[in-house]
Design an enzyme around this catalytic site. Structure first.
Site, PDB file in Angstrom:
ATOM      1  N   LEU A  36       0.809  -1.315   0.207  1.00  0.00           N
ATOM      2  CA  LEU A  36       0.077  -0.019   0.016  1.00  0.00           C
ATOM      3  C   LEU A  36       0.983   1.128  -0.048  1.00  0.00           C
ATOM      4  CD1 LEU A  36      -2.896  -1.055   2.302  1.00  0.00           C
ATOM      5  CD2 LEU A  36      -2.953  -1.032  -0.242  1.00  0.00           C
ATOM      6  N   ASP A  60       5.548  -5.906   2.396  1.00  0.00           N
ATOM      7  CA  ASP A  60       6.479  -5.439   1.465  1.00  0.00           C
ATOM      8  C   ASP A  60       7.289  -6.682   0.790  1.00  0.00           C
ATOM      9  OD1 ASP A  60       8.841  -4.383   0.017  1.00  0.00           O
ATOM     10  OD2 ASP A  60       9.069  -3.017   1.580  1.00  0.00           O
ATOM     11  N   THR A 101      12.243  -1.890  -4.935  1.00  0.00           N
ATOM     12  CA  THR A 101      11.260  -2.830  -5.274  1.00  0.00           C
ATOM     13  C   THR A 101      11.598  -3.492  -6.418  1.00  0.00           C
ATOM     14  OG1 THR A 101       9.890  -1.545  -3.967  1.00  0.00           O
ATOM     15  CG2 THR A 101       8.789  -2.682  -5.629  1.00  0.00           C
ATOM     16  N   THR A 126       6.861  -5.453 -18.895  1.00  0.00           N
ATOM     17  CA  THR A 126       6.610  -4.101 -19.876  1.00  0.00           C
ATOM     18  C   THR A 126       7.130  -4.324 -21.100  1.00  0.00           C
ATOM     19  OG1 THR A 126       6.743  -1.863 -19.769  1.00  0.00           O
ATOM     20  CG2 THR A 126       8.031  -3.043 -18.314  1.00  0.00           C
ATOM     21  N   ASP A 127       6.571  -3.643 -22.086  1.00  0.00           N
ATOM     22  CA  ASP A 127       6.961  -3.402 -23.462  1.00  0.00           C
ATOM     23  C   ASP A 127       8.193  -2.418 -23.290  1.00  0.00           C
ATOM     24  OD1 ASP A 127       5.719  -1.014 -23.009  1.00  0.00           O
ATOM     25  OD2 ASP A 127       4.470  -1.075 -25.070  1.00  0.00           O
ATOM     26  N   GLU A 128       8.575  -1.454 -22.185  1.00  0.00           N
ATOM     27  CA  GLU A 128       9.359  -0.815 -22.013  1.00  0.00           C
ATOM     28  C   GLU A 128      10.800  -1.195 -22.029  1.00  0.00           C
ATOM     29  OE1 GLU A 128       8.466   2.731 -19.846  1.00  0.00           O
ATOM     30  OE2 GLU A 128       6.435   2.517 -19.933  1.00  0.00           O
ATOM     31  N   TYR A 151      13.112   3.222 -14.543  1.00  0.00           N
ATOM     32  CA  TYR A 151      11.971   2.340 -14.609  1.00  0.00           C
ATOM     33  C   TYR A 151      12.331   0.801 -15.316  1.00  0.00           C
ATOM     34  CZ  TYR A 151       7.540  -0.011 -15.543  1.00  0.00           C
ATOM     35  OH  TYR A 151       6.575  -0.591 -15.547  1.00  0.00           O
ATOM     36  N   LYS A 155      12.817  -3.091 -14.695  1.00  0.00           N
ATOM     37  CA  LYS A 155      12.039  -4.233 -14.971  1.00  0.00           C
ATOM     38  C   LYS A 155      12.810  -5.144 -15.761  1.00  0.00           C
ATOM     39  CE  LYS A 155       8.388  -4.429 -14.485  1.00  0.00           C
ATOM     40  NZ  LYS A 155       7.500  -4.913 -13.408  1.00  0.00           N
ATOM     41  N   ASN A 250       0.752  10.717 -28.460  1.00  0.00           N
ATOM     42  CA  ASN A 250       0.233  11.245 -27.116  1.00  0.00           C
ATOM     43  C   ASN A 250      -0.700  12.353 -27.592  1.00  0.00           C
ATOM     44  OD1 ASN A 250       1.534   9.391 -25.532  1.00  0.00           O
ATOM     45  ND2 ASN A 250       3.323  10.545 -25.458  1.00  0.00           N
ATOM     46  N   ARG A 274      10.551  14.988 -21.112  1.00  0.00           N
ATOM     47  CA  ARG A 274      10.839  13.964 -20.161  1.00  0.00           C
ATOM     48  C   ARG A 274      12.385  13.533 -20.485  1.00  0.00           C
ATOM     49  NH1 ARG A 274       7.671   8.603 -19.897  1.00  0.00           N
ATOM     50  NH2 ARG A 274       6.485   9.601 -18.344  1.00  0.00           N
TER      51      ARG A 274
HETATM   52  P1  NAD Z   1       0.551   0.653  -9.727  1.00  0.00           P
HETATM   53  O1  NAD Z   1       1.445   1.681  -9.419  1.00  0.00           O
HETATM   54  O2  NAD Z   1      -0.913   1.039 -10.013  1.00  0.00           O
HETATM   55  O3  NAD Z   1       0.635  -0.368  -8.535  1.00  0.00           O
HETATM   56  C1  NAD Z   1       1.631  -0.950  -7.955  1.00  0.00           C
HETATM   57  C2  NAD Z   1       1.167  -1.678  -6.640  1.00  0.00           C
HETATM   58  O4  NAD Z   1       2.458  -2.357  -6.255  1.00  0.00           O
HETATM   59  C3  NAD Z   1       0.715  -0.964  -5.929  1.00  0.00           C
HETATM   60  O5  NAD Z   1      -0.410  -1.442  -5.048  1.00  0.00           O
HETATM   61  C4  NAD Z   1       1.703  -0.585  -4.704  1.00  0.00           C
HETATM   62  O6  NAD Z   1       1.134  -0.459  -3.426  1.00  0.00           O
HETATM   63  C5  NAD Z   1       2.539  -2.080  -4.884  1.00  0.00           C
HETATM   64  N1  NAD Z   1       3.798  -2.002  -4.313  1.00  0.00           N
HETATM   65  C6  NAD Z   1       4.758  -0.985  -4.799  1.00  0.00           C
HETATM   66  N2  NAD Z   1       6.015  -1.335  -4.074  1.00  0.00           N
HETATM   67  C7  NAD Z   1       5.611  -2.373  -3.157  1.00  0.00           C
HETATM   68  C8  NAD Z   1       6.547  -3.376  -2.436  1.00  0.00           C
HETATM   69  N3  NAD Z   1       7.605  -3.099  -2.247  1.00  0.00           N
HETATM   70  N4  NAD Z   1       5.818  -4.435  -1.917  1.00  0.00           N
HETATM   71  C9  NAD Z   1       4.538  -4.621  -2.304  1.00  0.00           C
HETATM   72  N5  NAD Z   1       3.928  -3.868  -2.898  1.00  0.00           N
HETATM   73  C10 NAD Z   1       4.315  -2.783  -3.593  1.00  0.00           C
HETATM   74  O7  NAD Z   1       1.186  -0.214 -10.977  1.00  0.00           O
HETATM   75  P2  NAD Z   1       0.315  -0.874 -12.295  1.00  0.00           P
HETATM   76  O8  NAD Z   1       0.213   0.197 -13.312  1.00  0.00           O
HETATM   77  O9  NAD Z   1      -1.010  -1.375 -11.768  1.00  0.00           O
HETATM   78  O10 NAD Z   1       1.274  -1.872 -12.830  1.00  0.00           O
HETATM   79  C11 NAD Z   1       1.625  -3.247 -12.149  1.00  0.00           C
HETATM   80  C12 NAD Z   1       2.450  -4.078 -13.033  1.00  0.00           C
HETATM   81  O11 NAD Z   1       2.441  -4.015 -14.210  1.00  0.00           O
HETATM   82  C13 NAD Z   1       4.117  -3.446 -12.778  1.00  0.00           C
HETATM   83  O12 NAD Z   1       4.776  -4.472 -12.524  1.00  0.00           O
HETATM   84  C14 NAD Z   1       4.230  -2.717 -13.858  1.00  0.00           C
HETATM   85  O13 NAD Z   1       5.660  -2.675 -14.315  1.00  0.00           O
HETATM   86  C15 NAD Z   1       3.475  -3.369 -15.146  1.00  0.00           C
HETATM   87  N6  NAD Z   1       3.023  -2.750 -16.187  1.00  0.00           N
HETATM   88  C16 NAD Z   1       2.235  -1.704 -16.218  1.00  0.00           C
HETATM   89  C17 NAD Z   1       1.908  -1.126 -17.211  1.00  0.00           C
HETATM   90  C18 NAD Z   1       0.971   0.003 -17.252  1.00  0.00           C
HETATM   91  O14 NAD Z   1       0.382   0.695 -18.243  1.00  0.00           O
HETATM   92  N7  NAD Z   1       0.371   0.664 -16.011  1.00  0.00           N
HETATM   93  C19 NAD Z   1       2.315  -1.755 -18.571  1.00  0.00           C
HETATM   94  C20 NAD Z   1       3.004  -2.723 -18.721  1.00  0.00           C
HETATM   95  C21 NAD Z   1       3.331  -3.495 -17.490  1.00  0.00           C
HETATM   96  P1  TYD Z   2       2.834   7.217 -18.974  1.00  0.00           P
HETATM   97  O1  TYD Z   2       1.349   7.269 -18.608  1.00  0.00           O
HETATM   98  O2  TYD Z   2       3.771   7.857 -17.713  1.00  0.00           O
HETATM   99  O3  TYD Z   2       3.418   5.948 -19.321  1.00  0.00           O
HETATM  100  P2  TYD Z   2       4.865   5.465 -20.072  1.00  0.00           P
HETATM  101  O4  TYD Z   2       5.935   6.833 -19.694  1.00  0.00           O
HETATM  102  O5  TYD Z   2       5.222   4.447 -18.946  1.00  0.00           O
HETATM  103  O6  TYD Z   2       4.559   5.139 -21.306  1.00  0.00           O
HETATM  104  O7  TYD Z   2       3.094   8.441 -20.290  1.00  0.00           O
HETATM  105  C1  TYD Z   2       2.612   7.972 -21.249  1.00  0.00           C
HETATM  106  C2  TYD Z   2       2.949   8.763 -22.497  1.00  0.00           C
HETATM  107  O8  TYD Z   2       2.600  10.176 -22.134  1.00  0.00           O
HETATM  108  C3  TYD Z   2       4.504   8.947 -22.270  1.00  0.00           C
HETATM  109  O9  TYD Z   2       4.925   9.127 -23.756  1.00  0.00           O
HETATM  110  C4  TYD Z   2       5.007  10.327 -21.723  1.00  0.00           C
HETATM  111  C5  TYD Z   2       3.572  11.163 -21.994  1.00  0.00           C
HETATM  112  N1  TYD Z   2       3.311  12.022 -21.004  1.00  0.00           N
HETATM  113  C6  TYD Z   2       3.079  13.453 -21.115  1.00  0.00           C
HETATM  114  O10 TYD Z   2       3.130  13.833 -22.396  1.00  0.00           O
HETATM  115  N2  TYD Z   2       2.601  14.336 -20.002  1.00  0.00           N
HETATM  116  C7  TYD Z   2       2.600  13.675 -18.818  1.00  0.00           C
HETATM  117  O11 TYD Z   2       2.205  14.554 -17.889  1.00  0.00           O
HETATM  118  C8  TYD Z   2       2.662  12.568 -18.541  1.00  0.00           C
HETATM  119  C9  TYD Z   2       2.548  11.752 -17.240  1.00  0.00           C
HETATM  120  C10 TYD Z   2       3.058  11.516 -19.582  1.00  0.00           C
END
Ligand code: NAD
Ligand code: TYD
Length: 336
Positions: A36, A60, A101, A126-128, A151, A155, A250, A274
């Site tokens: 959390l 954690d 983490t 992630t695709d990143e 980040y 990953k 974007n 960025r």
């Molecule tokens: P989020 O930031 O919404 O949630 C992350 C969760 O992890 C939170 O509930 C947080 O409390 C928990 N957390 C963080 N550190 C922790 C720790 N040390 N111990 C236990 N819990 C911990 O993230 P999300 O967007 O739901 O992403 C989830 C996963 O999917 C991640 O691994 C992310 O890399 C991956 N992912 C996300 C996206 C995206 O678009 N959001 C895309 C591809 C992959």
């Molecule tokens: P984001 O949602 O942070 O995901 P990621 O960087 O993991 O792809 O950002 C999505 C795209 O939007 C990314 O190219 C960065 C851009 N972005 C902005 O242009 N302005 C913003 O304020 C944020 C948060 C992201």
């Protein structure tokens, strides 16, 4: 596979995945293990909290004793690791939490999975991890990992550990590399929920640089379905891409959000880019399609559904956009 420990299950994708799994596999027991952090919220799990096969443990993933205790107490046979520090901009400002983490935490979970000879360890990636992909190329699972932000580097490091545990210790692992998700319960620091909630309030939408960076935005439940398929049909040691294979600028995404909400395009504000911003991610998802998966939402459908959710669920995001969030927003955007 019966008793799943879903780490990070109180976050955006994790909480959607838990609801998805309890609906599609009512005989599975799902234990969310989550620290959390600012991004993890119990409200995200309210809809499943009273389900008889659901339990929550606050902890954690870096705390080996606590992870071990949860695995033993709940007879866990499978770990699905969503827990991570997930925001690229925060990873640039404060890389230490990301490494702790995403790298150390994943290692801790792998150690416990090995110690208890779990049936499966699934890593949400992630695709990143592929780095920026120039058009018209698409990343396939065998391509080299060339991450460029703290980040994505963390990953990729986690992925290498997962693969090493598969090869060295014979741990049964799978991984999914998802593109950008959108949908309900997405913390409003990420682009789509940030732009949507700002637009609802008539606040400028901060577009980094020229806004001509491309992302593959997929609906979160399509991603969850892909993970489910890999959990049940994926080959040990393998990774699978999950995305729509359609990329959007974007700036176009921002215009569409404003159109859905009937807000003026003058709300768009270009701000300093960025650092090290990846211009484009693009996946080839044929490997997952071969297992029977299909993306069910087009980008327009996914965006429309997402924006409507934020309009209808202001009681979820308004309390978030206060306190710590405002301090973060000031640090991130005030001087851009
Ligand atoms: P989020 O930031 O919404 O949630 C992350 C969760 O992890 C939170 O509930 C947080 O409390 C928990 N957390 C963080 N550190 C922790 C720790 N040390 N111990 C236990 N819990 C911990 O993230 P999300 O967007 O739901 O992403 C989830 C996963 O999917 C991640 O691994 C992310 O890399 C991956 N992912 C996300 C996206 C995206 O678009 N959001 C895309 C591809 C992959
Ligand atoms: P984001 O949602 O942070 O995901 P990621 O960087 O993991 O792809 O950002 C999505 C795209 O939007 C990314 O190219 C960065 C851009 N972005 C902005 O242009 N302005 C913003 O304020 C944020 C948060 C992201």
């Amino acid at each position: 596979m019966r008793n799943l420990l879903v780490t990070g299950g109180a976050g955006f994708i994790g909480s959607n995945f838990v609801a998805y799994m309890l609906e599609h596999h009512p005989d599975y027991c799902i234990v969310v293990y989550d620290k959390l952090t600012y991004a993890g919220r119990l409200e995200n799990l309210e809809r499943v909290a009273s389900h008889p096969n659901f339990a929550f443990v606050r902890g954690d993933i870096c705390d080996m004793e606590a992870v071990r205790a949860a695995v033993i107490e709940h007879s866990i046979d499978t770990i699905v690791n969503f827990a991570a520090e997930t925001h690229v901009d925060r990873s640039i400002m404060e890389p230490d939490a990301v490494v702790r983490t995403n790298v150390n935490g994943t290692w801790t979970l792998l150690e416990i999975a090995r110690e208890h000879q779990l049936e499966r360890f699934h890593q949400i990636s992630t695709d990143e991890v592929y780095g920026a992909i120039p058009a018209p190329n698409r990343s396939r699972e065998g391509d080299p990992l060339e991450p460029r932000s703290p980040y994505s580097a963390s990953k990729a490091a986690a992925e290498h550990l997962v693969y090493a545990y598969h090869i060295t210790y014979g741990l049964v692992t799978t991984m999914t590399r998802g593109s950008n998700n959108i949908g309900p319960y997405h913390y409003p620091e990420k682009a789509v929920p940030l732009f949507t909630t700002n637009a609802i309030d008539g606040v400028p939408l901060p577009i980094y640089g020229d806004g001509r960076q491309m992302r593959d935005y997929q609906y979160v439940l399509d991603h969850c379905e892909g993970i489910d398929i890999v959990l049940h049909k994926g080959q040990p040691g393998e990774a699978y891409n999950v995305g729509t294979e359609v990329e959007t600028y974007n700036i176009d995404m921002a215009h569409k959000i404003l159109d859905i909400l009937g807000k003026p395009h003058t709300l768009i504000q270009h701000v300093t880019d960025r650092a090290g911003h990846d211009r484009r991610y693009a996946l080839d998802c044929s490997k997952l399609r071969a297992l029977g998966w299909r993306s069910r939402h087009t980008f327009d459908e996914a965006l429309e559904k997402t924006v409507r959710w934020y309009v209808e669920n202001q009681s979820w995001w308004r309390p978030i956009k206060s306190g710590e969030y405002l301090e973060y927003y000031r640090r991130q955007y005030a001087e851009r």
